[in-house]
Design a protein around this motif. Sequence first.
Motif, PDB file in Angstrom:
ATOM      1  N   ALA A 192       0.845  -1.193   0.000  1.00  0.00           N
ATOM      2  CA  ALA A 192       0.000   0.000   0.000  1.00  0.00           C
ATOM      3  C   ALA A 192       0.883   1.247   0.000  1.00  0.00           C
ATOM      4  CB  ALA A 192      -0.913   0.014   1.230  1.00  0.00           C
ATOM      5  N   ARG A 193       0.341   2.310  -0.494  1.00  0.00           N
ATOM      6  CA  ARG A 193       0.991   3.624  -0.475  1.00  0.00           C
ATOM      7  C   ARG A 193       0.265   4.464   0.560  1.00  0.00           C
ATOM      8  NH1 ARG A 193       5.627   5.953  -1.362  1.00  0.00           N
ATOM      9  NH2 ARG A 193       5.438   8.127  -1.910  1.00  0.00           N
ATOM     10  N   VAL A 194       1.001   5.207   1.373  1.00  0.00           N
ATOM     11  CA  VAL A 194       0.408   6.057   2.411  1.00  0.00           C
ATOM     12  C   VAL A 194       0.673   7.514   2.049  1.00  0.00           C
ATOM     13  CG1 VAL A 194       0.417   6.668   4.854  1.00  0.00           C
ATOM     14  CG2 VAL A 194       0.692   4.272   4.166  1.00  0.00           C
ATOM     15  N   PRO A 195      -0.323   8.177   1.419  1.00  0.00           N
ATOM     16  CA  PRO A 195      -0.139   9.581   1.039  1.00  0.00           C
ATOM     17  C   PRO A 195      -0.860  10.582   1.950  1.00  0.00           C
ATOM     18  CG  PRO A 195      -1.872   8.630  -0.285  1.00  0.00           C
ATOM     19  CD  PRO A 195      -1.398   7.547   0.675  1.00  0.00           C
ATOM     20  N   THR A 196      -1.771  10.096   2.816  1.00  0.00           N
ATOM     21  CA  THR A 196      -2.585  11.014   3.619  1.00  0.00           C
ATOM     22  C   THR A 196      -2.872  10.454   5.002  1.00  0.00           C
ATOM     23  OG1 THR A 196      -4.685  10.064   2.886  1.00  0.00           O
ATOM     24  CG2 THR A 196      -3.843  11.922   1.589  1.00  0.00           C
ATOM     25  N   VAL A 197      -3.277  11.371   5.879  1.00  0.00           N
ATOM     26  CA  VAL A 197      -3.870  11.035   7.172  1.00  0.00           C
ATOM     27  C   VAL A 197      -5.237  11.692   7.164  1.00  0.00           C
ATOM     28  CG1 VAL A 197      -3.729  11.296   9.675  1.00  0.00           C
ATOM     29  CG2 VAL A 197      -1.629  10.943   8.344  1.00  0.00           C
ATOM     30  N   ASP A 198      -6.270  10.966   7.574  1.00  0.00           N
ATOM     31  CA  ASP A 198      -7.633  11.493   7.573  1.00  0.00           C
ATOM     32  C   ASP A 198      -8.111  11.778   8.989  1.00  0.00           C
ATOM     33  OD1 ASP A 198      -7.624  11.106   4.846  1.00  0.00           O
ATOM     34  OD2 ASP A 198      -9.163   9.549   4.842  1.00  0.00           O
ATOM     35  N   LEU A 199      -8.900  12.816   9.108  1.00  0.00           N
ATOM     36  CA  LEU A 199      -9.606  13.136  10.348  1.00  0.00           C
ATOM     37  C   LEU A 199     -11.035  12.659  10.172  1.00  0.00           C
ATOM     38  CD1 LEU A 199      -9.864  14.699  13.095  1.00  0.00           C
ATOM     39  CD2 LEU A 199     -10.505  16.684  11.719  1.00  0.00           C
ATOM     40  N   VAL A 200     -11.492  11.798  11.090  1.00  0.00           N
ATOM     41  CA  VAL A 200     -12.865  11.307  11.059  1.00  0.00           C
ATOM     42  C   VAL A 200     -13.543  11.673  12.377  1.00  0.00           C
ATOM     43  CG1 VAL A 200     -12.437   9.459   9.381  1.00  0.00           C
ATOM     44  CG2 VAL A 200     -12.171   8.992  11.824  1.00  0.00           C
TER      45      VAL A 200
END
Length: 177
Positions: free
Chosen positions: A153-161
């Motif tokens: 997998a590629r990790v390009p972001t962090v999300d706020l939920v």
Amino acid sequence: MADDDPEPFVVGQTALVVPVPEAESAVRVWRNRFDPVARAGVPAHVTVVFPFLPASRVDAGTCAVLDDMFGRHRSFDVRFEECGRFPGVLYLAPTPDAPFRRLTEAVVDRYPEAPPYGGKYEPHPHLTVAQGQDDTVLDEIETGLRPGLPFAARVPTVDLVVYSGTDWQHRASFSLR
């Protein structure tokens, strides 16, 4: 993202997570059955910090700080090759896990009032597949997962939920550089 509490989520609770869409084909069926976070709308992910700040404290300024902070970290590639366990929990272990740890450390350094898991557990990067199950069920799930491993997998972001009271809703994404 959850723990053993029967009502683990509170309206207005937030979390910072790394979505892993590449995991969905391997874990979706299992997560939908055995992970309440999946049933509440959160995709396959590795948690950075849960719980984060209450939603009432997450404003444009907070998002700007998070955007700047995460923007200082490079995007990265990760592999999921094997399963791991906590009591009653089956997860996929990311390799390497150091980039996830650095993201968590950055959040905790800036927001010490938001320790991972409320300070109850030491953070350990993982992608939860099932929780609240006995070892026999977890053994069966693990056997079913093996044909889908490994994957990258590629990790390009962090999300706020944010938890609405019925489900987790995406509020913002922060790009890694």
